[in-house]
Motif scaffolding. Structure first.
Motif, mmCIF file in Angstrom:
data_model
loop_
_atom_site.group_PDB
_atom_site.id
_atom_site.type_symbol
_atom_site.label_atom_id
_atom_site.label_comp_id
_atom_site.label_asym_id
_atom_site.label_seq_id
_atom_site.Cartn_x
_atom_site.Cartn_y
_atom_site.Cartn_z
ATOM 1 N N UNK A 27 0.844 -1.188 0.000
ATOM 2 C CA UNK A 27 0.000 0.000 0.000
ATOM 3 C C UNK A 27 0.882 1.241 0.000
ATOM 4 N N UNK A 28 0.300 2.345 -0.443
ATOM 5 C CA UNK A 28 1.026 3.619 -0.468
ATOM 6 C C UNK A 28 0.333 4.650 0.401
ATOM 7 N N UNK A 29 1.155 5.377 1.169
ATOM 8 C CA UNK A 29 0.715 6.547 1.915
ATOM 9 C C UNK A 29 1.621 7.693 1.472
ATOM 10 N N UNK A 30 1.056 8.688 0.803
ATOM 11 C CA UNK A 30 1.849 9.765 0.203
ATOM 12 C C UNK A 30 1.513 11.100 0.856
ATOM 13 N N UNK A 31 2.559 11.884 1.143
ATOM 14 C CA UNK A 31 2.394 13.209 1.732
ATOM 15 C C UNK A 31 2.585 14.260 0.640
ATOM 16 N N UNK A 32 1.593 15.099 0.446
ATOM 17 C CA UNK A 32 1.668 16.216 -0.498
ATOM 18 C C UNK A 32 1.709 17.502 0.322
ATOM 19 N N UNK B 264 -1.057 11.089 -6.001
ATOM 20 C CA UNK B 264 -2.338 11.340 -5.344
ATOM 21 C C UNK B 264 -3.389 10.330 -5.801
ATOM 22 N N UNK B 265 -3.395 10.024 -7.090
ATOM 23 C CA UNK B 265 -4.406 9.112 -7.633
ATOM 24 C C UNK B 265 -4.106 7.646 -7.334
ATOM 25 N N UNK B 266 -2.822 7.291 -7.199
ATOM 26 C CA UNK B 266 -2.445 5.889 -6.998
ATOM 27 C C UNK B 266 -2.345 5.486 -5.535
ATOM 28 N N UNK B 267 -2.249 6.451 -4.640
ATOM 29 C CA UNK B 267 -2.025 6.129 -3.231
ATOM 30 C C UNK B 267 -3.307 5.657 -2.550
ATOM 31 N N UNK B 268 -3.123 4.783 -1.578
ATOM 32 C CA UNK B 268 -4.254 4.303 -0.798
ATOM 33 C C UNK B 268 -4.740 5.365 0.185
ATOM 34 N N UNK B 269 -3.830 6.239 0.591
ATOM 35 C CA UNK B 269 -4.170 7.347 1.489
ATOM 36 C C UNK B 269 -3.222 8.497 1.177
ATOM 37 N N UNK B 270 -3.740 9.721 1.280
ATOM 38 C CA UNK B 270 -2.924 10.917 1.054
ATOM 39 C C UNK B 270 -2.989 11.792 2.298
ATOM 40 N N UNK B 271 -1.820 12.285 2.702
ATOM 41 C CA UNK B 271 -1.712 13.223 3.819
ATOM 42 C C UNK B 271 -1.268 14.568 3.257
ATOM 43 N N UNK B 272 -1.744 15.643 3.856
ATOM 44 C CA UNK B 272 -1.221 16.963 3.533
ATOM 45 C C UNK B 272 -1.044 17.753 4.824
ATOM 46 N N UNK B 273 -0.448 18.957 4.732
ATOM 47 C CA UNK B 273 0.055 19.618 5.937
ATOM 48 C C UNK B 273 -0.790 20.803 6.409
ATOM 49 N N UNK B 274 -1.874 21.104 5.704
ATOM 50 C CA UNK B 274 -2.743 22.205 6.124
ATOM 51 C C UNK B 274 -4.120 22.016 5.506
ATOM 52 N N UNK B 275 -5.104 22.662 6.095
ATOM 53 C CA UNK B 275 -6.457 22.622 5.528
ATOM 54 C C UNK B 275 -6.477 23.284 4.157
ATOM 55 N N UNK B 276 -5.650 24.302 3.977
ATOM 56 C CA UNK B 276 -5.589 24.974 2.677
ATOM 57 C C UNK B 276 -5.091 24.019 1.593
ATOM 58 N N UNK B 277 -4.025 23.267 1.878
ATOM 59 C CA UNK B 277 -3.524 22.296 0.900
ATOM 60 C C UNK B 277 -4.539 21.177 0.666
ATOM 61 N N UNK B 278 -5.247 20.793 1.722
ATOM 62 C CA UNK B 278 -6.324 19.807 1.591
ATOM 63 C C UNK B 278 -7.343 20.287 0.542
ATOM 64 N N UNK B 279 -7.790 21.530 0.689
ATOM 65 C CA UNK B 279 -8.777 22.068 -0.251
ATOM 66 C C UNK B 279 -8.222 22.160 -1.668
ATOM 67 N N UNK B 280 -6.931 22.489 -1.797
ATOM 68 C CA UNK B 280 -6.306 22.545 -3.121
ATOM 69 C C UNK B 280 -6.300 21.172 -3.785
ATOM 70 N N UNK B 281 -5.992 20.137 -3.009
ATOM 71 C CA UNK B 281 -5.957 18.778 -3.559
ATOM 72 C C UNK B 281 -7.343 18.373 -4.050
ATOM 73 N N UNK B 282 -8.359 18.727 -3.282
ATOM 74 C CA UNK B 282 -9.734 18.410 -3.687
ATOM 75 C C UNK B 282 -10.096 19.151 -4.974
#
Length: 360
Positions: A100-105, A136-154
């Protein structure tokens, strides 16, 4: 559970990312049922304290980050089985095995800023857009470092599931090296800016602000800049009247923070913004900060905010700081710093890993 960690980022100058990854590793609960397997470039190893947390360390003798990540790492993963691979620095291998992959953006800077076509930076930008989207598309879970980056990823990458925020922490340890601050000859009053050469750092407007300061009669060294390394930017900043320091050690940097009349952070976009926490830790001086991206999230009520595209507004705040006309909000700094704790964030990471172990 065997968790592999992709240390390819050690081959690139990414100080903030290294701090994020390695502090989370150091603060992972010892009781967690996790065996860490480090895949580390043999010429760019982390500190011994980080290596000591590994159950197994696989050294790979490759000095090119892309070859390390896309060729050597997948081959090593075939030989040294892991259940989960943590890709902690925006990128990932091109080939996914059975793990499995866990990726931090950390941010989506490549998607926010366009480089000059066919330049070297443009090619890097094209690569980063591809590999970040792929991860982002291949990972089983994605982590990011702020709510702002979360919204950007979405919004930009379209991923709105299995996405979670794990903040940077802050529990700073003082560096014991000897400071060279006294030899720098900085003036009694100066505003301090820390940033690199990327488009998101807003260097063009920093230069314009420095020129406006000088035209308003302020001394040529009222703005101290640390971190720029491109000759072109150094020359422009120097010509505009800034004191430019490309590299300083941690102890000297701490003293530059402490003695500044204000800390100035005019970025157009940041995934997080660790220097803001450093400014709160080292100094009670006012923080002058852009009102964009993750920065209000990091600073809360601790900063004086401005529009980073409005140079006169920036200069007005700088001049007020130099004249002692801005009250410090330092009484709020400790509370804000307490919101960003490595141990708490490492607990979040541990829970995410455990949840991935339980899913099929």
């Amino acid at each position: 559970m065997r968790v592999g960690i992709n240390f390819s980022y050690r081959l690139i100058a990414v100080r903030g990312i290294a701090r994020y990854v390695e502090n989370l590793i150091l603060h992972l609960p010892v009781s967690a049922n996790i065996d860490l397997v480090f895949f580390v470039p043999s010429k760019a190893v982390p500190a011994d304290s980080v290596l000591e947390r590994a159950h197994e360390v696989i050294f790979i003798d490759i000095t090119n980050a892309m070859l390390f990540e896309h060729v050597a790492l997948p081959l090593a993963l075939r030989k040294h089985h892991v259940d989960l691979l943590l890709n902690p620095a925006n990128t990932c291998p091109l080939w996914k095995g059975g793990e499995k992959w866990l990726t931090v953006v950390h941010d989506l800077i490549p998607f926010k800023f366009v480089e000059r076509p066919l330049s070297r930076k443009w090619l890097v930008n094209v690569y980063m857009r591809f590999i970040v989207r792929y991860g982002v598309l291949r990972s089983d879970k994605v982590i990011t470092v702020s709510a702002n980056s979360y919204n950007d990823i979405v919004k930009i990458l379209g991923r709105d599931r299995d996405l979670e925020v794990v903040y940077n922490g802050y529990n700073h340890e003082e560096n014991r090296t000897v400071s060279t601050f006294s030899s720098l000859g900085l003036p009694p009053k100066y505003v301090f800016y820390l940033g690199g050469d990327g488009q998101n750092k807003n260097i063009n407007r920093v230069v314009a602000a420095a020129r406006m300061l000088r035209s308003d009669g302020y001394s040529s060294d009222s703005l101290v800049v640390v971190g720029c390394r491109r000759r072109y930017n150094i020359e422009r900043l120097t010509d505009a009247g800034c004191t430019v320091l490309s590299r300083v050690d941690d102890s000297t940097l701490a003293d530059i923070y402490r003695c500044a009349s204000a800390f100035f952070f005019p970025s157009l976009y940041e995934g997080f913004g660790i220097p803001l926490l450093e400014a709160m830790h080292y100094s009670g001086a006012p923080i002058l900060c852009s009102d964009t991206s993750s920065l209000p999230e990091v600073c809360g009520e601790c900063a004086y905010y401005f529009d980073p595209t409005n140079v006169p507004e920036m200069v007005d705040y700088i001049e007020k700081a130099l004249n002692g006309q801005l009250g410090s909000k330092s009484g709020l700094y400790s509370l804000q710093l307490s919101k960003f704790n490595w141990a708490k964030e490492a607990e979040k990471l541990c829970a995410i890993i455990s949840a991935l172990q339980d899913t099929k």
